[in-house]
Enzyme design. Structure first.
Site, PDB file in Angstrom:
ATOM      1  N   LEU A  15     -21.878  -4.264  -5.569  1.00 56.73           N
ATOM      2  CA  LEU A  15     -23.063  -4.780  -5.161  1.00 56.73           C
ATOM      3  C   LEU A  15     -24.194  -3.837  -4.866  1.00 56.73           C
ATOM      4  O   LEU A  15     -25.412  -4.194  -4.887  1.00 56.73           O
ATOM      5  CB  LEU A  15     -22.711  -5.560  -3.727  1.00 56.73           C
ATOM      6  CG  LEU A  15     -22.089  -6.628  -3.841  1.00 56.73           C
ATOM      7  CD1 LEU A  15     -21.876  -7.212  -2.336  1.00 56.73           C
ATOM      8  CD2 LEU A  15     -22.803  -7.652  -4.693  1.00 56.73           C
ATOM      9  N   GLU A 141     -21.053   4.825   4.609  1.00 56.11           N
ATOM     10  CA  GLU A 141     -20.502   3.836   3.985  1.00 56.11           C
ATOM     11  C   GLU A 141     -19.104   3.599   3.865  1.00 56.11           C
ATOM     12  O   GLU A 141     -18.410   4.463   3.691  1.00 56.11           O
ATOM     13  CB  GLU A 141     -21.404   3.987   2.496  1.00 56.11           C
ATOM     14  CG  GLU A 141     -20.815   2.854   1.545  1.00 56.11           C
ATOM     15  CD  GLU A 141     -21.138   3.164  -0.025  1.00 56.11           C
ATOM     16  OE1 GLU A 141     -21.885   4.240  -0.183  1.00 56.11           O
ATOM     17  OE2 GLU A 141     -20.819   2.508  -1.113  1.00 56.11           O
ATOM     18  N   LYS A 188     -25.518 -19.777  -3.367  1.00 54.90           N
ATOM     19  CA  LYS A 188     -24.623 -20.423  -2.594  1.00 54.90           C
ATOM     20  C   LYS A 188     -24.171 -19.356  -1.385  1.00 54.90           C
ATOM     21  O   LYS A 188     -24.218 -18.101  -1.740  1.00 54.90           O
ATOM     22  CB  LYS A 188     -23.425 -20.625  -3.355  1.00 54.90           C
ATOM     23  CG  LYS A 188     -23.536 -21.762  -4.486  1.00 54.90           C
ATOM     24  CD  LYS A 188     -23.451 -23.109  -3.652  1.00 54.90           C
ATOM     25  CE  LYS A 188     -23.324 -24.300  -4.257  1.00 54.90           C
ATOM     26  NZ  LYS A 188     -23.766 -25.505  -3.711  1.00 54.90           N
ATOM     27  N   GLY A 356     -16.348  19.199 -18.969  1.00 56.36           N
ATOM     28  CA  GLY A 356     -15.094  18.379 -19.395  1.00 56.36           C
ATOM     29  C   GLY A 356     -13.614  19.205 -19.307  1.00 56.36           C
ATOM     30  O   GLY A 356     -13.840  20.309 -18.860  1.00 56.36           O
ATOM     31  N   CYS A 383     -21.104  23.859 -18.196  1.00 55.85           N
ATOM     32  CA  CYS A 383     -19.749  24.124 -17.861  1.00 55.85           C
ATOM     33  C   CYS A 383     -18.903  24.380 -19.182  1.00 55.85           C
ATOM     34  O   CYS A 383     -18.882  25.259 -19.827  1.00 55.85           O
ATOM     35  CB  CYS A 383     -19.142  23.144 -16.764  1.00 55.85           C
ATOM     36  SG  CYS A 383     -17.863  24.006 -15.781  1.00 55.85           S
ATOM     37  N   GLY A 385     -19.281  22.880 -21.699  1.00 56.47           N
ATOM     38  CA  GLY A 385     -20.543  23.219 -22.674  1.00 56.47           C
ATOM     39  C   GLY A 385     -20.678  24.656 -22.648  1.00 56.47           C
ATOM     40  O   GLY A 385     -21.154  24.997 -24.007  1.00 56.47           O
ATOM     41  N   MET A 386     -20.906  25.443 -21.855  1.00 55.89           N
ATOM     42  CA  MET A 386     -21.080  26.881 -22.071  1.00 55.89           C
ATOM     43  C   MET A 386     -19.776  27.575 -22.748  1.00 55.89           C
ATOM     44  O   MET A 386     -20.003  28.330 -23.585  1.00 55.89           O
ATOM     45  CB  MET A 386     -21.215  27.681 -20.752  1.00 55.89           C
ATOM     46  CG  MET A 386     -21.772  29.089 -20.660  1.00 55.89           C
ATOM     47  SD  MET A 386     -21.463  30.089 -19.571  1.00 55.89           S
ATOM     48  CE  MET A 386     -19.974  30.758 -19.656  1.00 55.89           C
ATOM     49  N   ARG A 464     -11.996  26.096 -13.825  1.00 56.08           N
ATOM     50  CA  ARG A 464     -10.822  26.979 -13.728  1.00 56.08           C
ATOM     51  C   ARG A 464     -10.887  28.051 -14.449  1.00 56.08           C
ATOM     52  O   ARG A 464     -10.770  29.119 -14.103  1.00 56.08           O
ATOM     53  CB  ARG A 464      -9.495  26.067 -13.933  1.00 56.08           C
ATOM     54  CG  ARG A 464      -8.512  26.460 -13.081  1.00 56.08           C
ATOM     55  CD  ARG A 464      -6.945  25.972 -13.407  1.00 56.08           C
ATOM     56  NE  ARG A 464      -6.895  24.652 -12.888  1.00 56.08           N
ATOM     57  CZ  ARG A 464      -6.860  24.141 -11.638  1.00 56.08           C
ATOM     58  NH1 ARG A 464      -6.810  25.127 -10.754  1.00 56.08           N
ATOM     59  NH2 ARG A 464      -6.719  22.906 -11.396  1.00 56.08           N
ATOM     60  N   HIS A 509     -22.745  23.573 -12.474  1.00 62.28           N
ATOM     61  CA  HIS A 509     -23.263  22.319 -13.036  1.00 62.28           C
ATOM     62  C   HIS A 509     -24.803  22.004 -12.267  1.00 62.28           C
ATOM     63  O   HIS A 509     -24.805  21.814 -11.159  1.00 62.28           O
ATOM     64  CB  HIS A 509     -22.479  21.271 -12.359  1.00 62.28           C
ATOM     65  CG  HIS A 509     -20.914  21.131 -13.079  1.00 62.28           C
ATOM     66  ND1 HIS A 509     -20.828  20.250 -14.001  1.00 62.28           N
ATOM     67  CD2 HIS A 509     -20.022  21.964 -12.881  1.00 62.28           C
ATOM     68  CE1 HIS A 509     -19.710  20.365 -14.449  1.00 62.28           C
ATOM     69  NE2 HIS A 509     -18.894  21.606 -13.639  1.00 62.28           N
ATOM     70  N   GLU A 511     -26.701  19.843 -12.894  1.00 57.64           N
ATOM     71  CA  GLU A 511     -27.152  18.364 -12.659  1.00 57.64           C
ATOM     72  C   GLU A 511     -27.177  17.935 -11.102  1.00 57.64           C
ATOM     73  O   GLU A 511     -27.811  16.935 -10.636  1.00 57.64           O
ATOM     74  CB  GLU A 511     -26.328  17.500 -13.550  1.00 57.64           C
ATOM     75  CG  GLU A 511     -24.877  17.222 -12.927  1.00 57.64           C
ATOM     76  CD  GLU A 511     -23.884  18.526 -13.882  1.00 57.64           C
ATOM     77  OE1 GLU A 511     -24.427  19.519 -14.162  1.00 57.64           O
ATOM     78  OE2 GLU A 511     -22.594  18.318 -13.862  1.00 57.64           O
TER      79      GLU A 511
END
Ligand code: GLN
Length: 534
Positions: A15, A141, A188, A356, A383, A385-386, A464, A509, A511
């Site tokens: 939600l 939350e 409803k 990844g 990461c 990607g490097m 790692r 990272h 991001e």
């Protein structure tokens, strides 16, 4: 003494409880209060670090090295505060800690039970978040939906907090669904009534309802909900579907949710200034031109797996007035011999390879990096990607044909990416990666230095494997620039290529630190370079 807002959900999951909690926190922060946020996840994993992204989406990492639920990314992006180890608590964490205490003999012979031992442990986590953050208001939350078996101990702990502290120190927001039924052509209220009943069976009467609905519920529905749920009608807040999630705090502001909460707390209604957020919404709503970025990953059918990366791209897009269109490229499909890379990347103004784990799709990502390097397309590697950018360079520029990472080929002859000795000794998978903030020194006269405009940065890690320094000189001689280094362990943090319009990759990272109103420097310069492409 802090005050506490608890956000629960009912009827269905998904939600937007996390966005609701973040929006409330944002409004209270804009009212001049120091806020802090927390998420309770009732599952038994100690943290989501070992979960498959298909199960859980992205793993968000805090500066102090906790692997957490992706909702914490929303929290940080909305409230622009760094969260910490008190911000994501799972049943796994709670039970682990209680069992460890029992083994140490801390319970002095007592029978260890759900109430009070598990619930005390949960309450301590709430109070600890308040104490360590020094916040005026802590927003917590609770994951899942009210009525789930797993979340009962958490709900019971909240009931006890309210009993201990009283009505003026706690505020319960319950998020529910008010569905439109085709045929009877109306909204409803029954599912909401039932869900509030469930909550009251557990001793909690919500102070406000946030009703997700396709359109404004209107006064009749609100009156009905008010009567059946014993909630003042002005405390029933509409949450209509939006295209742009950043609109939600402004919508709640119109419904006066912040005012209602502060009144119950007896806190002054300080002046609010939402100008930065209004400008953001205005920018986002008026983006016309698109800029296509290819994101090459292995979970591309599941966008939540790359949530913070996608958000960081969008944030940078706002600065150059472009709507970022992500071309989700499945890395495995690039591995086929016949694939036409030119066709795949024909509209891409930049190529991004995110983080990844594991060997699936690796060669496809390396092909994409090669394509970006050779064809001078702006590239950002993160990461994994490097690591793959290094492998690509070693294989195709330095002619080390079997260069690889020991993650994919444990016995490879030329491990340009390898484990450090301390990682080789590790047996447990959970929580043992290199996690959280590490220092990085930037070399002058590099793209990295130009982006950050400083020589020392701290960025968040989750990996790692490391660049193997035995290959540094050879790669450097062939033109790879090592522009960021961890000074304590001499580990490579950033690599880049000078003879290229824009080619940079980081072991950390970036991001996780991007904010909608403050794009991350590495994403911004990548998007600026992409924006210059013809
Ligand atoms: N699998 C790589 C490692 O463990 C990269 C991790 C990542 O991209 N987050 O080092």
């Amino acid at each position: 003494m802090a005050k506490y807002v608890f956000v629960t959900g009912g009827v269905v999951s998904g939600l937007g409880k996390g966005i609701t909690a973040s929006s409330i926190a944002l409004l209270l922060k804009h009212r001049g209060y120091k806020v802090f946020m927390q998420k309770f996840d009732p599952y038994f994993n100690v943290d989501p670090g070992t979960m498959n992204p298909i199960q859980h989406g992205e793993v968000f990492v805090t500066y102090d090295g906790c692997e957490t639920d992706l909702d914490l990314g929303h929290y940080e992006r909305f409230i622009d505060e760094e969260l910490n180890y008190t911000s994501n608590i799972t049943s796994g964490k709670i039970y682990k800690s209680v069992i460890e205490k029992e083994r140490k003999g801390d319970y002095l012979g007592a029978t260890v039970q759900m109430v009070p031992h598990i619930t005390n442990e949960i309450k301590n986590k709430i109070y600890e978040a308040a104490a360590t953050s020094n916040a005026d208001i802590v927003i917590t939350e609770i994951g899942g939906t009210v009525g789930d078996i797993e979340s009962q101990a958490f709900i019971e702990a909240l009931r006890q907090v309210q009993y201990e502290l009283g009505k003026n120190e706690t505020f319960f927001v319950h998020c529910t669904l008010v569905p439109y039924i085709f045929g009877s052509d109306e909204l409803k209220t029954k599912p909401t009534q039932n869900s509030v009943k469930d909550l009251r069976n557990m001793g909690i009467s919500p102070d406000a309802l946030v009703c997700r609905a396709p359109y404004d519920t209107g006064i009749n529905i609100k009156n009905k909900l008010s009567l059946f749920c014993s909630i003042p009608v002005q405390n029933i807040i509409d949450s209509v579907d939006v295209n742009n999630i950043y609109q939600i705090p402004l919508n709640y502001y119109k419904e006066e949710i912040d005012t209602i909460i502060l009144k119950q707390f007896g806190l002054p209604l300080k002046k609010i200034n939402l100008k930065d957020w209004e400008e953001l919404v205005n920018t986002v709503d008026n983006l016309k031109e698109e800029l296509e970025i290819a994101l090459v990953g292995k979970y591309v059918e599941l966008h939540d797996a790359y949530l913070s990366v996608a958000e960081a791209l969008k944030h940078a897009g706002y600065k150059v007035n472009k709507k970022i269109k992500i071309n989700w490229v499945d890395s495995e499909t690039l591995e086929k011999d016949k694939v036409n890379l030119k066709e795949v990347f024909k509209n891409a103004k930049g190529i991004l390879v995110p983080g990844g784990f594991g060997s699936r799709g690796i060669e496809g990502k390396i092909k994409a990096i090669n394509y970006a390097r050779v064809n001078k397309i702006p590239f950002l590697g993160i990461c994994l990607g490097m690591q793959l950018a290094v492998i690509e360079f070693a294989r195709n520029v330095c002619n080390i044909k079997d260069a690889n990472s020991t993650e994919f080929q444990p016995l490879c002859e030329n491990p340009v990416i390898d484990l450090m000795a301390d990682q080789k000794a590790i047996i447990n998978m959970g929580g043992t990666l290199r996690l959280g903030n590490y220092e990085c020194k930037l070399e002058k006269n590099t793209l990295a230095y130009k982006d950050y405009k400083t020589d020392t940065i701290f960025e968040r890690h989750r990996h790692r494997y490391e660049f193997n320094n035995a290959y540094k000189q050879e790669l450097e001689e062939k033109g790879l620039v090592f522009s960021g280094i961890n000074p304590k362990a001499n580990l490579v943090e950033i690599v880049e290529l000078p003879n290229h319009p824009h080619f940079i990759a980081s072991q950390f990272h970036p991001e996780f630190k991007s904010r909608p109103t403050k794009p991350h420097p590495l994403f911004l310069s990548f998007i600026e370079a992409a924006n210059k492409m013809k």
